[in-house]
Design a protein around this motif. Sequence first.
Motif, short mmCIF file in Angstrom:
data_model
loop_
_atom_site.label_atom_id
_atom_site.label_comp_id
_atom_site.label_asym_id
_atom_site.label_seq_id
_atom_site.Cartn_x
_atom_site.Cartn_y
_atom_site.Cartn_z
N UNK A 259 5.69 70.48 89.95
CA UNK A 259 6.67 70.65 91.03
C UNK A 259 6.93 72.12 91.29
N UNK A 260 7.10 72.87 90.22
CA UNK A 260 7.35 74.30 90.39
C UNK A 260 6.12 75.02 90.96
N UNK A 261 4.93 74.62 90.52
CA UNK A 261 3.72 75.23 91.06
C UNK A 261 3.56 74.95 92.56
N UNK A 262 3.95 73.74 92.98
CA UNK A 262 3.78 73.37 94.38
C UNK A 262 4.83 73.97 95.29
N UNK A 263 6.05 74.13 94.77
CA UNK A 263 7.17 74.52 95.65
C UNK A 263 7.87 75.81 95.25
N UNK A 264 7.90 76.12 93.94
CA UNK A 264 8.68 77.26 93.48
C UNK A 264 10.16 77.10 93.76
N UNK A 265 10.60 75.86 93.87
CA UNK A 265 11.98 75.57 94.30
C UNK A 265 12.75 74.80 93.24
N UNK A 266 13.93 75.31 92.90
CA UNK A 266 14.81 74.58 91.99
C UNK A 266 15.35 73.31 92.62
N UNK A 267 15.49 73.31 93.96
CA UNK A 267 15.96 72.11 94.66
C UNK A 267 14.98 70.97 94.48
N UNK A 268 13.70 71.25 94.63
CA UNK A 268 12.69 70.21 94.45
C UNK A 268 12.64 69.71 93.01
N UNK A 269 12.88 70.60 92.06
CA UNK A 269 12.96 70.16 90.66
C UNK A 269 14.10 69.15 90.48
N UNK A 270 15.22 69.42 91.14
CA UNK A 270 16.35 68.49 91.09
C UNK A 270 16.02 67.16 91.75
N UNK A 271 15.32 67.21 92.88
CA UNK A 271 14.92 65.98 93.57
C UNK A 271 13.99 65.15 92.71
N UNK A 272 13.05 65.82 92.04
CA UNK A 272 12.13 65.11 91.15
C UNK A 272 12.89 64.45 90.00
N UNK A 273 13.83 65.16 89.40
CA UNK A 273 14.63 64.59 88.31
C UNK A 273 15.43 63.38 88.81
N UNK A 274 15.98 63.50 90.02
CA UNK A 274 16.73 62.38 90.61
C UNK A 274 15.82 61.18 90.81
N UNK A 275 14.63 61.42 91.36
CA UNK A 275 13.67 60.34 91.60
C UNK A 275 13.24 59.67 90.30
N UNK A 276 13.22 60.43 89.21
CA UNK A 276 12.79 59.90 87.91
C UNK A 276 13.86 59.01 87.29
N UNK A 277 15.12 59.47 87.32
CA UNK A 277 16.16 58.79 86.55
C UNK A 277 17.06 57.87 87.36
N UNK A 278 17.23 58.11 88.66
CA UNK A 278 18.16 57.30 89.44
C UNK A 278 17.78 55.82 89.49
N UNK A 279 16.48 55.47 89.64
CA UNK A 279 16.14 54.04 89.66
C UNK A 279 16.60 53.29 88.41
N UNK A 280 16.62 53.98 87.26
CA UNK A 280 17.06 53.32 86.03
C UNK A 280 18.52 52.93 86.14
N UNK A 281 19.36 53.82 86.68
CA UNK A 281 20.78 53.51 86.84
C UNK A 281 21.00 52.47 87.94
N UNK A 282 20.18 52.53 88.99
CA UNK A 282 20.37 51.62 90.12
C UNK A 282 19.90 50.21 89.80
#
Length: 214
Positions: A56-79
């Motif tokens: 993610x960091x290699x593709x975007x260099x963005x902390x926001x995208x890192x957060x989006x990836x983390x959200x995509x990884x863990x949110x389905x478990x809670x939902x």
Amino acid sequence: RRGDRAVARSAGISAGATVRLVALLRRNVDYALYSAGSAVSLVGMWMQRIAIGWLTWELTGSGLWLGIIAFADFFPVFLIGPLAAAAADRWDRLQVVKISQTISLVQATALLALTLAGQMTIAWLVALTAFQGVVVAFNQPARLALVPSLVAQADLPAAVALNAVIFNLARFVGPILAGFAIVTSGVGAAFAANAASYVVFLLALVRINISPGA
């Protein structure tokens, strides 16, 4: 002398714990297979998580995208978690784990193929990560609920404790191995290792036999 006695006591406790662990696994062969496969799979899962963050960091260099990836990884478990937990009580748990591991193998292979082909984009990475999050949401409750079916009732507390130890060790070992794999062979190596870990777990699962009604 006090130090010597403390070391001796510690060694005695460690040796005793090892003997009890070996005895537990020898008494419960199916659980031994499950634990070995699960340990490998969990290490692979953490390797993949680190590799996804790195990519993610290699593709975007963005902390926001890192957060989006983390959200995509863990949110389905809670939902989906409550629904998946209810499903684990109604469905064949061993079959659920087998199916989820097979789907996870396909997901890891897709990550590997897109990365090696140079076709990976942040959109693909988010989509595949969210997809895996849904799979994990169904896998985790079934995986945990499977343990009581694999051990004698008297061994259940020890088996649950060992499960927790394996999970926490994987959280340390996986990132270490991921870092080594990425530095020496690239991100694709971590995805390949995770795919291989699912194969190992599936081979263990197909050898497990659960008595009807267990």
